[in-house]
Design a protein around this motif. Structure first.
Motif, short mmCIF file in Angstrom:
data_model
loop_
_atom_site.label_atom_id
_atom_site.label_comp_id
_atom_site.label_asym_id
_atom_site.label_seq_id
_atom_site.Cartn_x
_atom_site.Cartn_y
_atom_site.Cartn_z
N VAL A 30 29.97 52.83 32.23
CA VAL A 30 29.72 53.52 33.39
C VAL A 30 30.62 52.69 34.59
O VAL A 30 30.77 51.57 34.67
CB VAL A 30 28.12 53.25 33.78
N ILE A 31 31.24 53.49 35.39
CA ILE A 31 32.15 52.94 36.27
C ILE A 31 31.50 53.38 37.44
O ILE A 31 31.38 54.59 37.83
CB ILE A 31 33.51 53.33 36.25
N CYS A 32 31.14 52.58 38.54
CA CYS A 32 30.22 52.95 39.71
C CYS A 32 30.78 52.05 40.71
O CYS A 32 31.41 51.08 40.75
CB CYS A 32 28.71 52.94 39.38
N GLY A 33 30.20 52.67 42.09
CA GLY A 33 30.64 51.67 43.00
C GLY A 33 30.73 52.45 44.29
O GLY A 33 30.53 53.71 44.56
N ALA A 34 31.30 51.78 45.42
CA ALA A 34 31.66 52.35 46.70
C ALA A 34 32.60 53.54 46.59
O ALA A 34 33.53 53.75 45.69
CB ALA A 34 32.32 51.46 47.45
N SER A 35 32.77 54.40 47.58
CA SER A 35 33.98 55.69 47.60
C SER A 35 35.03 55.02 47.78
O SER A 35 35.36 53.86 48.43
CB SER A 35 33.37 56.44 48.75
N ASP A 36 36.20 55.89 47.55
CA ASP A 36 37.45 55.48 47.86
C ASP A 36 37.94 54.07 47.19
O ASP A 36 38.68 53.32 47.70
CB ASP A 36 37.81 55.47 49.46
N THR A 37 37.42 54.12 46.06
CA THR A 37 37.75 52.75 45.19
C THR A 37 38.54 53.18 44.00
O THR A 37 38.86 52.22 43.23
CB THR A 37 36.55 51.69 45.02
N GLY A 38 39.11 54.30 43.85
CA GLY A 38 39.98 54.87 42.49
C GLY A 38 38.77 55.22 41.46
O GLY A 38 39.80 55.46 40.26
N LYS A 39 37.55 55.71 41.74
CA LYS A 39 36.90 56.30 40.54
C LYS A 39 37.47 57.60 39.99
O LYS A 39 37.74 57.63 38.95
CB LYS A 39 35.35 56.38 40.76
N PRO A 59 48.07 55.58 47.72
CA PRO A 59 48.96 54.18 48.42
C PRO A 59 48.98 53.09 47.48
O PRO A 59 49.80 52.60 47.17
CB PRO A 59 48.25 54.07 49.83
N GLU A 60 47.71 52.88 46.76
CA GLU A 60 47.90 51.95 45.91
C GLU A 60 48.43 51.91 44.77
O GLU A 60 48.76 51.12 43.96
CB GLU A 60 46.00 51.91 45.39
N ARG A 61 48.84 53.30 44.36
CA ARG A 61 49.40 53.49 43.07
C ARG A 61 51.17 53.10 43.08
O ARG A 61 51.97 52.82 41.95
CB ARG A 61 49.53 55.21 42.72
N ALA A 62 51.59 52.85 44.40
CA ALA A 62 52.89 52.61 44.62
C ALA A 62 53.59 51.63 44.02
O ALA A 62 54.75 51.79 43.70
CB ALA A 62 53.35 52.77 46.22
N ARG A 602 35.18 43.08 41.89
CA ARG A 602 36.11 43.81 41.76
C ARG A 602 36.25 44.69 42.90
O ARG A 602 35.33 45.69 43.10
CB ARG A 602 36.30 44.58 40.51
N PHE A 603 37.23 44.91 43.60
CA PHE A 603 37.35 45.83 44.80
C PHE A 603 37.58 47.26 44.41
O PHE A 603 36.72 48.24 44.91
CB PHE A 603 38.81 45.60 45.57
N GLY A 604 38.29 47.60 43.42
CA GLY A 604 38.53 49.01 42.92
C GLY A 604 39.38 49.03 41.65
O GLY A 604 39.56 47.87 40.83
N LEU A 605 39.85 50.16 40.91
CA LEU A 605 40.74 50.41 39.95
C LEU A 605 41.82 49.60 39.96
O LEU A 605 42.49 48.93 39.27
CB LEU A 605 40.83 51.87 39.87
N LEU A 606 42.70 49.88 41.32
CA LEU A 606 43.94 49.17 41.49
C LEU A 606 44.03 48.19 42.76
O LEU A 606 43.21 48.23 43.39
CB LEU A 606 44.94 50.34 41.80
#
Length: 606
Positions: A30-39, A59-62, A602-606
């Motif tokens: 399960v990967i969950c959490g806040a919006s706009d974090t790369g889910k 932007p985070e992918r750059a 952990r802030f997000g995916l990237l």
């Protein structure tokens, strides 16, 4: 019988400034959490690494240039796929031996030198063919991309109105359903023999028309009005628009007349004001002239009085030289005649007094004119003010309201006209479709190859979905059957696609999980894992009464309990959600939380 199943091991993003990775385990993740974090981007990245054409720019992918995805095969093999974030071919690494090779991104039938062929080989599906056209009995090579959409269900797809079995494109409907038949039966369409038809091939045109009709049907459904109602409404709008247009023109003419009167008054006021300014300037100059006259008269009076005094003074001896009056030679030192000068001064004084009198008359006339002009200006100011108030507070607002109403009517007419045009396009397309179908003739009906899920399997699979929904405590009796016409399921007499988006999402998840379990229970080929983005959407973004019916139920808890109970080491389910799973199951699954807070976890995916 399946040769093997796949599971995802780890996905890693690499770049010059560092790396970001996320591990997956067997069973439930399960990967969950806040919006706009790369889910959702995670689901897209997994799809990209399994043959997707491109990766969405964020932007985070750059700062990352490569992606790695580890795969575990049920026979014990461990592989790593590497790919540039820009796309292209893949680098394949055997994790055990470190040997590497290149996999092409383009599928090639029966070959394992490409990503699709490599993955299909691990699943025992390499070289399989699926039906492409039922009327021409043509087939196509099975690609892993035909399977990917059945196991990686992204947020936009999980809530779609259409069937979970096909992507909504009529041109791919037959191949999508043929893929489902292959998974449920283990039998492909290699034995289908195509035939030559000398008649017109209108299949693709008909499929395209069906796709257009489907899109138009969705638009017409959103409108929610019948063609007859729209036509009558359009006629009423045309009459209202014409009436308001005439009223608006009349009001505009009235405004134009008033504005013309105001412009005339403004010009008259400006002419009067200019004349008043000119009079004030003249009076200022005349005031200076009057001062000059006064000074000149005073000077002439002094000359006259001095001359008169000089004429009556007695002659005496010179105080300097003592010369007697007779010897002083006064005629040689003064050429003037004192009497004549006095007379001239007197005459000049009289002339200036005449000029003063004329100047006084002129000044009086100018002041009289100025008074009259001021009175006229005051009257015109009053009239101008009243006219201006009438324009600003009465006529102009009325015209503004009339224009707003007129614009609203025009916009409504455009909207209704667009809806009427949609019905006209549907009628035209349906007419064209009938023409094409008649051109096909009866030969197609004789040679058409049946496609889709066999009824016995459809019934068996529907019962599987029913049991899952009951275990999840889905609202209702959970009577499920497969509707061959819509290629979708009907639950308790109501089509799945007609429910709220939250219930569409959870039932789509049930179909996807059910397909995985059915294949594994019957030792049929399947990728072996599923990725579901937002299956519990009804809890996060409910839509309508259907979704609100889940509020206060334990479906969410039953959903997770079912997954951890039925999916252990032999299968893998990856859930991407906004909300956390229930606390009582967290210890039985792999949980990753994206906090969206750089100072916590952990802030997000990237």
């Amino acid at each position: 019988m399946s040769d093997g199943y796949l599971q995802l091991g780890k996905i890693k993003f690499g770049g010059p400034e560092g790396q970001a990775n996320l591990d997956f385990v067997s069973g439930v993740n399960v990967i969950c959490g806040a919006s706009d974090t790369g889910k959702s981007f995670l689901a897209e990245a997994i799809d990209f690494m399994l043959g997707g054409s491109e990766l969405r720019e964020i932007p985070e992918r750059a700062k990352y240039g490569t992606i790695e995805l580890d795969l575990r095969v049920s026979n014990g093999e461990n592989w790593r796929l590497e790919r540039s974030t820009s796309g292209g071919n893949f680098r394949l690494v055997d994790i055990a031996s470190k040997a590497d090779s290149t996999l092409k991104k383009i599928h090639s039938h029966g070959k394992s030198d490409n990503l699709s062929g490599f993955l299909l080989q691990k699943l025992g599906l390499l070289g399989k063919r699926i039906l492409r056209s039922s009327t021409k009995a043509t087939t196509q090579s099975l690609s892993f991309r035909n399977l990917a959409r059945l196991v990686i269900v992204q947020e936009g797809e999980i809530q779609q109105h259409g069937s979970p079995f096909w992507g909504g494109q009529y041109t791919t409907k037959i191949s999508d359903l043929a893929t489902i038949k292959l998974l449920l039966t283990g039998i492909d369409d290699s034995s289908v023999v195509s035939f030559v038809d000398s008649g017109p091939d209108n299949t693709q045109q008909i499929a395209l028309i069906d796709e257009l009709l489907s899109d138009l049907a969705s638009e017409i459904e959103d409108i929610g009005e019948e063609w007859s109602e729209l036509t009558a409404q359009l006629e009423r709008l045309e009459i209202s628009i014409q009436t308001h247009h005439n009223s608006l023109n009349a009001a505009q003419r009235q405004l134009d007349d008033l504005q013309e009167q105001r412009r005339g008054l403004f010009e008259e006021r400006r002419t009067i004001q200019n004349r008043l300014d000119e009079i004030n300037d003249l009076l200022t100059r005349f005031d200076l002239l009057r001062g000059h006259y006064k000074v000149d008269i005073e000077r002439l009076i002094a000359i006259r009085e001095s001359g008169s005094m000089f004429a009556h003074v007695d002659a005496v001896s010179c105080p300097l030289c003592g010369a007697s009056p007779v010897e002083q030679h006064l005629e040689k030192t003064c050429d003037g005649d004192v009497d004549a000068i006095v007379l001239a001064a007197t005459a000049e004084i009289e002339k200036i007094k005449t000029l003063q009198s004329e100047l006084a008359d002129t000044v009086a006339d100018l002041k009289t004119e100025a008074d009259e002009l001021n009175d006229s200006l005051s009257c015109k100011d009053v009239v101008y003010g009243r006219l201006n108030i009438t324009i600003k507070e009465t006529v102009a607002p009325e015209i503004s309201d009339a224009r707003a109403t007129f614009s609203e009517l025009v916009e409504n007419r455009a909207r209704v006209q667009h809806a009427v045009d949609l019905y006209a396009r549907v009628e035209k397309l349906e007419s064209r479709k009938l023409t094409l179908q008649s051109e096909e003739g009866d030969s197609n009906a004789k040679n058409t190859v049946s496609y889709g899920i066999p009824e016995s399997l459809a019934h068996e699979f529907s019962q599987k979905i029913s049991r899952i929904l009951k275990d999840w405590n889905f609202p209702g009796d959970c009577h499920v059957y497969y509707d061959k016409q819509s290629t979708d399921f009907v639950i308790d007499g109501k089509p799945r696609g007609s429910r709220g988006k939250g219930l569409r999402a959870i039932t789509h998840a049930a179909v996807t999980i059910g397909l995985l379990e059915y294949c594994q229970e019957n030792e049929l080929s399947h990728p072996g894992f599923v990725v579901l983005d937002s299956p519990l959407l009804a809890y996060f973004k409910p839509e309508g009464d259907d979704d609100l019916a889940l509020k206060g139920t334990d479906l969410k808890e039953r959903f997770y309990n079912y997954l951890v109970h039925h999916h252990g080491t032999e299968s893998q389910v990856i859930i991407i959600e906004n909300q956390h799973p229930p606390p009582e199951v967290e210890s039985r699954l792999a949980l990753t939380v994206f906090t969206g807070n750089p100072n916590e976890g952990r802030f997000g995916l990237l």
